[in-house]
Write a protein that holds these residues in place. Structure first.
Motif, mmCIF file in Angstrom:
data_model
loop_
_atom_site.group_PDB
_atom_site.id
_atom_site.type_symbol
_atom_site.label_atom_id
_atom_site.label_comp_id
_atom_site.label_asym_id
_atom_site.label_seq_id
_atom_site.Cartn_x
_atom_site.Cartn_y
_atom_site.Cartn_z
ATOM 1 N N ASN A 262 -1.371 -37.221 25.920
ATOM 2 C CA ASN A 262 -0.255 -36.289 26.005
ATOM 3 C C ASN A 262 -0.444 -35.402 27.238
ATOM 4 O OD1 ASN A 262 1.541 -34.114 25.639
ATOM 5 N ND2 ASN A 262 1.425 -34.287 23.403
ATOM 6 N N PRO A 263 0.385 -35.585 28.280
ATOM 7 C CA PRO A 263 0.197 -34.813 29.511
ATOM 8 C C PRO A 263 0.170 -33.303 29.300
ATOM 9 C CG PRO A 263 1.727 -36.606 29.906
ATOM 10 C CD PRO A 263 1.460 -36.592 28.419
ATOM 11 N N LEU A 264 0.938 -32.809 28.332
ATOM 12 C CA LEU A 264 0.961 -31.367 28.087
ATOM 13 C C LEU A 264 -0.436 -30.836 27.822
ATOM 14 C CD1 LEU A 264 2.404 -28.687 27.490
ATOM 15 C CD2 LEU A 264 2.774 -29.525 25.142
ATOM 16 N N TRP A 265 -1.195 -31.556 27.006
ATOM 17 C CA TRP A 265 -2.527 -31.076 26.653
ATOM 18 C C TRP A 265 -3.572 -31.477 27.676
ATOM 19 C CZ3 TRP A 265 -2.366 -27.149 23.828
ATOM 20 C CH2 TRP A 265 -1.267 -26.979 22.968
ATOM 21 N N ILE A 266 -3.343 -32.555 28.383
ATOM 22 C CA ILE A 266 -4.236 -32.897 29.501
ATOM 23 C C ILE A 266 -4.168 -31.796 30.559
ATOM 24 C CG2 ILE A 266 -4.600 -34.509 31.416
ATOM 25 C CD1 ILE A 266 -3.639 -36.744 29.495
ATOM 26 N N PHE A 267 -2.959 -31.295 30.812
ATOM 27 C CA PHE A 267 -2.790 -30.223 31.799
ATOM 28 C C PHE A 267 -3.422 -28.927 31.307
ATOM 29 C CE2 PHE A 267 -0.250 -33.101 34.031
ATOM 30 C CZ PHE A 267 0.184 -32.552 35.222
#
Length: 355
Positions: A262-267
């Motif tokens: 999930n890019p949101l949490w990777i960021f």
């Protein structure tokens, strides 16, 4: 030239402005190492022609953009040398010499070459210079005989090829025993160090868009239109983050969500310094107790805190491009001194010094 500090060389091919993937992959390392290393940062404009020879104006602008991004992010020209590849003639001559040490089959085994042919859909329609650029990258590095090369994970194959060429040159022309350990090549009479790599804290930052057909998140890239740039304004950051791919199965805030892939949490994991909030919010996200919008708004704040000062410093250089050109000119003068010394020593080792 006598080295007073260990030397560092790295750089970028000018394909556009730098983004957050560049920042965590290598740029923040470069900034942090400026005090401890004699730093050389190359803007490899010749390599840009391998796939865009019909767009010289774009390449020219990209060179200026990257120089501005370097300076805005914190590369200090009083501590580091920024220069343009085509201003250093010794690199081209070393490329020719090094090309004699690499069989074509070895160049073609470089996975980065294969990946670019695939990703850019080049098929068989690429110039010979596209293959030569792999050798050119070896020359970019060895011309400065650096101790370390900070790079992103995708550049590791090029560094390994550089190490192979350095070993072969040292053995063939400097008489170094092939059984010598890499760290001892210079003490054994070699000209070129067997360079070490330094990876960024995030080897491969994903972009803002959905995964590919195989379910793999795509790395951040200008060409994939999934990048957040170091020069993006506040409104653009809001638009990109609010449109960011998250968990497609989560239709409302009360639905449990996945933080994996999930890019949101990777960021958040990459950029948010408030790890306590991140850990708590991730737990609530998995339980359906916090919405995407709230998490995205917090990410916007985090990214704006990082990018705003960079953007403001960049505006200064945009108002006075002549200052950037002066820095590049001064960088070329210093870089040429080092590269010409390397070329001279290489020719002596190869018994091609006649005057």
């Amino acid at each position: 030239m006598v080295k007073t500090k260990p030397r560092l060389l790295t750089g970028d091919t000018p394909t556009g402005r730098l983004h957050l993937g560049h920042y965590v992959g290598s740029l923040e390392n470069r900034i942090a190492l400026q005090n401890d290393y004699d730093c050389y940062f190359i803007i490899a404009n010749i390599h840009a022609f391998t796939t865009r020879s019909d767009k010289p104006a774009e390449i020219h602008q990209s060179v200026i953009d990257i120089a501005m991004d370097y300076l805005a992010a914190g590369i200090d020209p009083a501590k580091s040398t920024i220069f343009i590849q085509s201003d250093i003639p010794a690199i081209a001559e070393l490329t020719y010499f090094f090309s004699m040490l690499l069989p074509l089959a070895r160049v073609m085994r470089n996975p980065t070459i294969k990946d670019e042919i695939r990703d850019k859909k080049l098929g068989d329609n690429y110039p010979f210079g596209f293959l030569l650029y792999a050798v050119g990258q070896v020359a970019d590095i060895l011309a400065f005989r650096p101790d370390i090369v900070p790079v992103g994970e995708d550049q590791i194959p090029h560094i390994e090829m550089t190490r192979e060429v350095a070993r072969k040159f040292n053995q063939l022309y400097c008489g170094v025993d092939p059984h010598t350990e890499d760290k001892d090549y210079l003490n054994a009479g070699g000209l070129f160090p067997i360079v070490e790599t330094k990876l960024g804290r995030q080897k491969r930052l994903v972009g803002t868009t959905p995964p590919d057909e195989n379910g793999n998140l795509l790395k951040m890239s200008k060409s994939l239109h999934n990048a957040i740039f170091l020069s993006d304004d506040a409104d653009t950051i809001v638009k990109k983050v609010m449109g960011m791919y998250t968990d497609p199965k989560r239709l409302k805030a009360s639905d449990p969500g996945s933080t994996e892939n999930n890019p949101l949490w990777i960021f958040h994991d990459t950029f948010n310094p408030d790890t306590a909030w991140v850990n708590d919010a991730k737990a609530r996200y998995r339980e359906g107790k916090i919405g995407d919008v709230e998490c995205k708004k917090r990410l916007i704040e985090v990214l704006e805190n990082l990018i705003k000062p960079i953007r403001e410093r960049r505006a200064h250089f945009m108002d006075d491009e002549s200052e950037v050109i002066k820095i590049l000119k001064n960088g070329a003068e210093k870089a040429n001194m080092v590269a010409m010394e390397t070329l001279k020593l290489a020719k002596i080792a190869m018994k091609q010094n006649y005057f």
